[in-house]
Motif scaffolding. Structure first.
Motif, PDB file in Angstrom:
ATOM      1  N   GLU A   1       9.739   5.073   3.397  1.00 21.80           N
ATOM      2  CA  GLU A   1       8.909   4.577   2.284  1.00 21.80           C
ATOM      3  C   GLU A   1       8.547   3.106   2.474  1.00 21.80           C
ATOM      4  O   GLU A   1       7.441   2.679   2.182  1.00 21.80           O
ATOM      5  N   LEU A   2       9.531   2.339   2.953  1.00 25.88           N
ATOM      6  CA  LEU A   2       9.349   0.886   3.046  1.00 25.88           C
ATOM      7  C   LEU A   2       8.625   0.455   4.315  1.00 25.88           C
ATOM      8  O   LEU A   2       8.415  -0.729   4.536  1.00 25.88           O
ATOM      9  N   GLY A   3       8.229   1.408   5.157  1.00 27.07           N
ATOM     10  CA  GLY A   3       7.346   1.061   6.272  1.00 27.07           C
ATOM     11  C   GLY A   3       7.968   1.055   7.655  1.00 27.07           C
ATOM     12  O   GLY A   3       7.336   0.609   8.619  1.00 27.07           O
TER      13      GLY A   3
ATOM     14  N   THR B   1      13.161   3.169  -5.482  1.00 28.58           N
ATOM     15  CA  THR B   1      13.028   2.276  -4.327  1.00 28.58           C
ATOM     16  C   THR B   1      12.343   0.970  -4.738  1.00 28.58           C
ATOM     17  O   THR B   1      12.683  -0.111  -4.237  1.00 28.58           O
TER      18      THR B   1
ATOM     19  N   ASN C   1      -2.335   2.199   5.193  1.00 31.76           N
ATOM     20  CA  ASN C   1      -0.988   2.000   4.648  1.00 31.76           C
ATOM     21  C   ASN C   1       0.050   1.602   5.682  1.00 31.76           C
ATOM     22  O   ASN C   1       1.202   1.351   5.333  1.00 31.76           O
TER      23      ASN C   1
ATOM     24  N   SER D   1      12.578  -4.709   3.344  1.00 33.79           N
ATOM     25  CA  SER D   1      11.731  -5.316   2.309  1.00 33.79           C
ATOM     26  C   SER D   1      11.464  -6.775   2.640  1.00 33.79           C
ATOM     27  O   SER D   1      10.334  -7.261   2.522  1.00 33.79           O
TER      28      SER D   1
ATOM     29  N   ALA E   1      13.037  -3.017  -3.567  1.00 36.36           N
ATOM     30  CA  ALA E   1      12.064  -3.731  -2.738  1.00 36.36           C
ATOM     31  C   ALA E   1      11.633  -5.019  -3.429  1.00 36.36           C
ATOM     32  O   ALA E   1      11.573  -6.092  -2.814  1.00 36.36           O
TER      33      ALA E   1
ATOM     34  N   PRO F   1       2.006  -0.752   8.227  1.00 41.31           N
ATOM     35  CA  PRO F   1       2.232  -2.196   8.376  1.00 41.31           C
ATOM     36  C   PRO F   1       1.784  -2.682   9.761  1.00 41.31           C
ATOM     37  O   PRO F   1       1.642  -1.883  10.685  1.00 41.31           O
TER      38      PRO F   1
ATOM     39  N   PRO G   1       0.793  -1.234   0.000  1.00 37.02           N
ATOM     40  CA  PRO G   1       0.000   0.000   0.000  1.00 37.02           C
ATOM     41  C   PRO G   1       0.821   1.278   0.000  1.00 37.02           C
ATOM     42  O   PRO G   1       0.311   2.332  -0.361  1.00 37.02           O
ATOM     43  N   ARG G   2       2.077   1.219   0.414  1.00 38.76           N
ATOM     44  CA  ARG G   2       2.875   2.446   0.479  1.00 38.76           C
ATOM     45  C   ARG G   2       3.424   2.774  -0.910  1.00 38.76           C
ATOM     46  O   ARG G   2       3.812   1.891  -1.657  1.00 38.76           O
ATOM     47  N   ILE G   3       3.433   4.053  -1.228  1.00 33.94           N
ATOM     48  CA  ILE G   3       3.879   4.473  -2.557  1.00 33.94           C
ATOM     49  C   ILE G   3       5.399   4.564  -2.564  1.00 33.94           C
ATOM     50  O   ILE G   3       5.985   5.379  -1.860  1.00 33.94           O
ATOM     51  N   LEU G   4       6.026   3.720  -3.370  1.00 31.51           N
ATOM     52  CA  LEU G   4       7.486   3.705  -3.425  1.00 31.51           C
ATOM     53  C   LEU G   4       7.986   4.570  -4.575  1.00 31.51           C
ATOM     54  O   LEU G   4       7.403   4.581  -5.656  1.00 31.51           O
TER      55      LEU G   4
ATOM     56  N   MET H   1       9.039  -7.084   5.518  1.00 31.01           N
ATOM     57  CA  MET H   1       7.690  -6.686   5.110  1.00 31.01           C
ATOM     58  C   MET H   1       7.019  -7.791   4.287  1.00 31.01           C
ATOM     59  O   MET H   1       5.848  -8.092   4.476  1.00 31.01           O
TER      60      MET H   1
ATOM     61  N   SER I   1      14.545  -7.580  -3.415  1.00 34.07           N
ATOM     62  CA  SER I   1      14.740  -8.146  -2.070  1.00 34.07           C
ATOM     63  C   SER I   1      13.631  -9.141  -1.761  1.00 34.07           C
ATOM     64  O   SER I   1      13.883 -10.225  -1.223  1.00 34.07           O
ATOM     65  N   ALA I   2      12.407  -8.767  -2.107  1.00 32.19           N
ATOM     66  CA  ALA I   2      11.266  -9.642  -1.824  1.00 32.19           C
ATOM     67  C   ALA I   2      11.393 -10.964  -2.587  1.00 32.19           C
ATOM     68  O   ALA I   2      11.202 -12.041  -2.031  1.00 32.19           O
TER      69      ALA I   2
ATOM     70  N   ASN J   1       3.189  -7.716   4.754  1.00 31.91           N
ATOM     71  CA  ASN J   1       3.021  -6.262   4.738  1.00 31.91           C
ATOM     72  C   ASN J   1       3.497  -5.610   3.435  1.00 31.91           C
ATOM     73  O   ASN J   1       3.706  -4.412   3.381  1.00 31.91           O
TER      74      ASN J   1
END
Lengths: 239, 239
Positions: B96-98, A223, B69, B230, A227, B71, A216-219, B233, A230-231, B238
């Motif tokens: 940005e990444l939470g 970035t 938004n 990341s 992300a 986490p 949900p966060r705007i990257l 999350m 990494s994910a 998240n």
């Protein structure tokens, strides 16, 4: 141990010249008898310095083995051209995080639209950055920064992977809901500052790509690839 | 929709002044009747502009709801001070990444060792960066950038979380082997350019922190926190 990439298979001994030789002698202040790793296409050659002059270093290979730092995934990052020098940043970090190939592309909302000559110059510079990051992070390969392509060509290349994710800020499932199970050649498509147009998102779906979300966060556009990489790495046991 | 943070609970209507008012009028060119979101401590207030002058914007609250938004994890990044302006970069991306809170600290191998006055100035600047990143990325809170602490104090703060990961380049398990199951307040400890000394790693273990690895590739000190965030999350649903 210092690592250098070489472009041919060593035959018992290797002679390093140019930048590598200067770096070994001047910056690292290495000496005869010191050990280093020479790396080529995923194989690490453990070497010892036999002789050195100011512009030439001769090493003999002690043993070789497969580089253990390469991920099981062969990840291609398709990155829409961002503004300024953000692409340099993205390439450096993507290589550290295990990306195997970077394909810059131009999409509808790209503000940066360099001409062919400027693009070719940039590509050369980007490739240098990829090489530096590969050395620093202990990669077994130098990820290739490919020629920039247009959106349609990018879609074709992405569709030719085993699977590709189209990261869209207006929809798509989390990577946890659609992880790359068993696939090896995986593509990730990331937009520029303005993201993608609905038409582009539709074209990606029609090309068989998976629409995916990074939450949900705007990257920011620089970035998002980090992300996503990494994910994917953690979800596939590569981190 | 544009988002702004407010520091008091709105009572039906809100008056914005200062930078926010200027930004709404001059940069965003918003007008009477336009809608925006005012955010405070995880609650989003959807508002309509009623009146505006060059330095004041009056809005009425249409409805409010919990910001979607944020986490489920409350992540604190304990970051050893890197060189140059890398901390600014790390804070922007971490928000940005939470990330919920950033605690800078000084470890044995930190090259950057600003004095108290310089640190307090930096902290102010870092907090501004966190606020900007929170607005831009649609966060429901402004993550706090805390006062810089020494290594021992950092360990105490980290040990007071539900669980904390000590990311160590010379050992530790992958996050997939020790995910934060059910824990809410999670800490991540990341080193500066030189990483941590063996004594620091031992102290972290004795303090009950989990030694963790980010995989075989060597990440720069500004890449590591983004990769760790990341990964956490995505592993906790998240992202």
């Amino acid at each position: 141990m210092p690592r250098f990439f070489i472009d041919h298979e060593p035959d018992g001994s290797v002679t390093l010249t140019g930048e590598a030789a200067t770096h070994i002698g001047r910056s690292l202040r290495m000496r005869v008898g010191d050990e280093l790793v020479l790396c080529r296409e995923g194989t690490d050659y453990y070497c010892k310095i036999d002789t050195m002059t100011s512009d030439e270093v001769q090493c003999s290979v002690l043993f070789s083995r497969e580089c253990a730092n390469e991920p099981s995934l062969e990840l291609t990052l398709f990155q829409a051209l961002p503004k300024g020098d953000k692409m340099e940043f993205i390439i450096q970090k993507a290589v550290e995080l295990g990306c195997s190939r970077i394909v810059p592309f131009i999409s509808e909302r790209c503000v940066s639209r360099p001409d062919a000559k400027s693009l070719s110059k940039k590509q050369e510079r980007w490739q240098k950055i990829a090489e530096g990051a590969a050395m620093q992070s202990g990669r077994g390969i130098i990820p290739e920064v490919c020629e920039a392509v247009d959106f349609d060509k990018m879609l074709k290349l992405a569709a030719a992977q085993d699977m590709s994710y189209f990261f869209y800020e207006l929809g798509g499932l989390s990577l946890t809901r659609q992880p790359p199970v068993g696939e090896r050649r995986v593509g990730m498509i990331i937009g520029s500052e303005g993201g993608f147009s609905p038409e582009e998102a539709q074209a990606a779906e029609q090309a068989g790509l998976l629409t995916a979300s990074l939450g949900p966060r705007i990257l920011r556009c620089e970035t998002a690839p980090l992300a996503a990489l990494s994910a994917l790495m953690i979800l596939t046991g590569n981190m």
